[in-house]
Design a protein around this motif. Structure first.
Motif, PDB file in Angstrom:
ATOM      1  N   GLU A 144      41.386  32.029  35.174  1.00 38.82           N
ATOM      2  CA  GLU A 144      41.973  33.245  35.735  1.00 38.82           C
ATOM      3  C   GLU A 144      41.949  34.372  34.718  1.00 38.82           C
ATOM      4  O   GLU A 144      41.528  35.485  35.011  1.00 38.82           O
ATOM      5  CB  GLU A 144      43.412  32.959  36.183  1.00 38.82           C
ATOM      6  CG  GLU A 144      44.132  34.137  36.788  1.00 38.82           C
ATOM      7  CD  GLU A 144      43.728  34.366  38.228  1.00 38.82           C
ATOM      8  OE1 GLU A 144      44.033  35.443  38.749  1.00 38.82           O
ATOM      9  OE2 GLU A 144      43.092  33.471  38.807  1.00 38.82           O
ATOM     10  N   ALA A 145      42.386  34.082  33.498  1.00 42.49           N
ATOM     11  CA  ALA A 145      42.406  35.089  32.444  1.00 42.49           C
ATOM     12  C   ALA A 145      40.992  35.526  32.093  1.00 42.49           C
ATOM     13  O   ALA A 145      40.740  36.700  31.833  1.00 42.49           O
ATOM     14  CB  ALA A 145      43.118  34.543  31.220  1.00 42.49           C
ATOM     15  N   ALA A 146      40.049  34.619  32.122  1.00 45.87           N
ATOM     16  CA  ALA A 146      38.671  34.931  31.749  1.00 45.87           C
ATOM     17  C   ALA A 146      38.028  35.881  32.761  1.00 45.87           C
ATOM     18  O   ALA A 146      37.442  36.905  32.381  1.00 45.87           O
ATOM     19  CB  ALA A 146      37.862  33.639  31.643  1.00 45.87           C
ATOM     20  N   TYR A 147      38.130  35.577  34.055  1.00 47.02           N
ATOM     21  CA  TYR A 147      37.468  36.447  35.025  1.00 47.02           C
ATOM     22  C   TYR A 147      38.151  37.811  35.094  1.00 47.02           C
ATOM     23  O   TYR A 147      37.494  38.835  35.303  1.00 47.02           O
ATOM     24  CB  TYR A 147      37.386  35.768  36.400  1.00 47.02           C
ATOM     25  CG  TYR A 147      38.495  36.084  37.365  1.00 47.02           C
ATOM     26  CD1 TYR A 147      38.475  37.263  38.116  1.00 47.02           C
ATOM     27  CD2 TYR A 147      39.563  35.209  37.550  1.00 47.02           C
ATOM     28  CE1 TYR A 147      39.486  37.558  39.003  1.00 47.02           C
ATOM     29  CE2 TYR A 147      40.574  35.499  38.440  1.00 47.02           C
ATOM     30  CZ  TYR A 147      40.537  36.675  39.167  1.00 47.02           C
ATOM     31  OH  TYR A 147      41.539  36.968  40.055  1.00 47.02           O
ATOM     32  N   THR A 148      39.483  37.851  34.884  1.00 47.18           N
ATOM     33  CA  THR A 148      40.201  39.124  34.877  1.00 47.18           C
ATOM     34  C   THR A 148      39.730  40.006  33.731  1.00 47.18           C
ATOM     35  O   THR A 148      39.552  41.221  33.889  1.00 47.18           O
ATOM     36  CB  THR A 148      41.718  38.875  34.761  1.00 47.18           C
ATOM     37  OG1 THR A 148      42.148  38.071  35.848  1.00 47.18           O
ATOM     38  CG2 THR A 148      42.487  40.183  34.789  1.00 47.18           C
ATOM     39  N   LYS A 149      39.499  39.390  32.595  1.00 49.77           N
ATOM     40  CA  LYS A 149      39.019  40.133  31.427  1.00 49.77           C
ATOM     41  C   LYS A 149      37.617  40.689  31.678  1.00 49.77           C
ATOM     42  O   LYS A 149      37.309  41.832  31.310  1.00 49.77           O
ATOM     43  CB  LYS A 149      39.027  39.209  30.216  1.00 49.77           C
ATOM     44  CG  LYS A 149      38.580  39.867  28.923  1.00 49.77           C
ATOM     45  CD  LYS A 149      38.667  38.882  27.759  1.00 49.77           C
ATOM     46  CE  LYS A 149      38.186  39.528  26.456  1.00 49.77           C
ATOM     47  NZ  LYS A 149      38.242  38.562  25.323  1.00 49.77           N
ATOM     48  N   ILE A 150      36.777  39.901  32.322  1.00 51.70           N
ATOM     49  CA  ILE A 150      35.408  40.331  32.621  1.00 51.70           C
ATOM     50  C   ILE A 150      35.436  41.513  33.593  1.00 51.70           C
ATOM     51  O   ILE A 150      34.742  42.517  33.398  1.00 51.70           O
ATOM     52  CB  ILE A 150      34.601  39.160  33.217  1.00 51.70           C
ATOM     53  CG1 ILE A 150      34.437  38.059  32.175  1.00 51.70           C
ATOM     54  CG2 ILE A 150      33.229  39.639  33.703  1.00 51.70           C
ATOM     55  CD1 ILE A 150      33.973  36.740  32.744  1.00 51.70           C
ATOM     56  N   VAL A 151      36.256  41.391  34.644  1.00 52.01           N
ATOM     57  CA  VAL A 151      36.371  42.477  35.628  1.00 52.01           C
ATOM     58  C   VAL A 151      36.846  43.763  34.960  1.00 52.01           C
ATOM     59  O   VAL A 151      36.314  44.851  35.207  1.00 52.01           O
ATOM     60  CB  VAL A 151      37.338  42.072  36.764  1.00 52.01           C
ATOM     61  CG1 VAL A 151      37.687  43.283  37.636  1.00 52.01           C
ATOM     62  CG2 VAL A 151      36.734  40.967  37.626  1.00 52.01           C
ATOM     63  N   ALA A 152      37.845  43.656  34.102  1.00 47.50           N
ATOM     64  CA  ALA A 152      38.383  44.833  33.427  1.00 47.50           C
ATOM     65  C   ALA A 152      37.322  45.519  32.573  1.00 47.50           C
ATOM     66  O   ALA A 152      37.219  46.748  32.548  1.00 47.50           O
ATOM     67  CB  ALA A 152      39.579  44.444  32.573  1.00 47.50           C
ATOM     68  N   GLU A 153      36.518  44.728  31.875  1.00 51.49           N
ATOM     69  CA  GLU A 153      35.496  45.304  31.009  1.00 51.49           C
ATOM     70  C   GLU A 153      34.390  45.969  31.811  1.00 51.49           C
ATOM     71  O   GLU A 153      33.952  47.087  31.489  1.00 51.49           O
ATOM     72  CB  GLU A 153      34.915  44.220  30.104  1.00 51.49           C
ATOM     73  CG  GLU A 153      33.698  44.650  29.288  1.00 51.49           C
ATOM     74  CD  GLU A 153      33.927  45.871  28.398  1.00 51.49           C
ATOM     75  OE1 GLU A 153      32.929  46.538  28.041  1.00 51.49           O
ATOM     76  OE2 GLU A 153      35.098  46.172  28.064  1.00 51.49           O
ATOM     77  N   LEU A 154      33.933  45.320  32.886  1.00 52.32           N
ATOM     78  CA  LEU A 154      32.877  45.909  33.695  1.00 52.32           C
ATOM     79  C   LEU A 154      33.385  47.151  34.433  1.00 52.32           C
ATOM     80  O   LEU A 154      32.648  48.130  34.595  1.00 52.32           O
ATOM     81  CB  LEU A 154      32.334  44.876  34.686  1.00 52.32           C
ATOM     82  CG  LEU A 154      31.563  43.716  34.047  1.00 52.32           C
ATOM     83  CD1 LEU A 154      31.110  42.719  35.101  1.00 52.32           C
ATOM     84  CD2 LEU A 154      30.351  44.230  33.260  1.00 52.32           C
TER      85      LEU A 154
END
Length: 296
Positions: A3-13
């Protein structure tokens, strides 16, 4: 962890899109590229892609891949509750509350859907803000004339005009569990204040206020369906009624219906539209209140 990983990816993109590092039409990193750059599983990368699509930031183009959609969304700092409510009012006024969604508002404002939630907690809070904004359009006179019937009539017509501008308003406002809105309270005080010269108590004035609101709202409930019917059929209400005349003749054939026959066959000047119905009902409502006050 995922959950934390995909949220971080979304935020960066999302940051790259808003900063213009990824421009409209440009491909964003593929799922496999994301797994390499962030060291995550393919399922996590796929979920990040899905969130970006749901926010309206990206679209999938056959033969190309996932690309940035439309103009880059505005930065969150460009948003405000007032802008969100204004956009929501425009959507609801044109299409009705059934077509209102956070995604649609975000698309109207050209922002990410999730950015709206930094300013409004959800649909219920948004509806209250919309109600308050719509009722805020009412221009309450600085003083009453002292003639309660004329003042109450003015209140009724002001509400009717408001419901015509915002057909969704009546059905959204709860009668039994009213939303907390300063402008709704202002409207209530205006209506109840017109009755001060009558000597009625607060509870009686409140009942008159609720009944007047309910009457205006009841007629207004027909505005949206009639608008949709005109759009779907291309006919006004009068034109549609004319097409029903042969069926009406068949329906009453052999049946005693003298009042309907007089009304529809021998009364050419009979008008039936919502404005006429409202004016007739408002006058009768005031007549009844006047008789009641006289007896009190």
């Amino acid at each position: 962890m995922a959950e934390a990983a995909y949220t971080k990816i979304v935020a960066e993109l999302r940051r790259r899109i808003e900063a213009g590092e990824l421009r409209p039409g440009e491909r964003i990193p593929s799922a496999r590229a994301i797994t390499r750059e962030w060291g995550v599983a393919i399922a996590t990368a796929t979920k990040a892609h899905a969130v970006l699509r749901d926010e309206g930031l990206t679209v999938a183009r056959p033969g190309v891949g996932t690309v940035v959609a439309g103009p880059a969304p505005r930065r969150d700092t460009d948003l405000s509750l007032d802008r969100i409510v204004t956009a929501a009012l425009a959507v609801a006024d044109e299409h009705g509350m059934a077509e209102l969604s956070m995604r649609r508002i975000a698309a109207t404002l050209n922002v990410a859907t999730m950015s709206l939630y930094r300013h409004v907690a959800g649909r219920e809070e948004l509806e209250v803000a919309m109600i308050d904004a719509a009722l805020g359009e009412l221009r309450v006179p600085p003083r009453y004339s002292g003639r309660w019937r004329a003042d109450l009539e003015q209140c009724g017509r002001a509400m009717w005009a408001l419901f015509q501008r915002h057909p969704w308003l009546g059905e959204t406002m709860s009668l039994t569990r009213p939303q907390l809105s300063l402008n709704a309270m202002r409207l209530g005080e205006w209506i109840m204040g017109t009755l001060t010269p009558t000597g009625l108590g607060a509870s009686d004035r409140m009942m008159v206020q609720v009944l007047l609101f309910s009457f205006a709202r009841g007629i207004a409930d027909a505005i949206q369906p009639e608008t949709e019917a005109m759009r779907d059929t291309g006919m006004t209400g009068d034109e549609w009624m004319e097409t029903q005349e042969p069926a009406f003749h068949r329906l009453i054939e052999g049946r005693a219906s003298p009042t309907y026959e007089e009304l529809f066959l021998r009364t050419p000047d009979f008008e039936f539209d919502l404005d006429v119905l409202f004016e007739f009902g408002l006058a009768r409502f005031l007549d009844g209140i006047e008789v009641w006050i006289g007896r009190s």
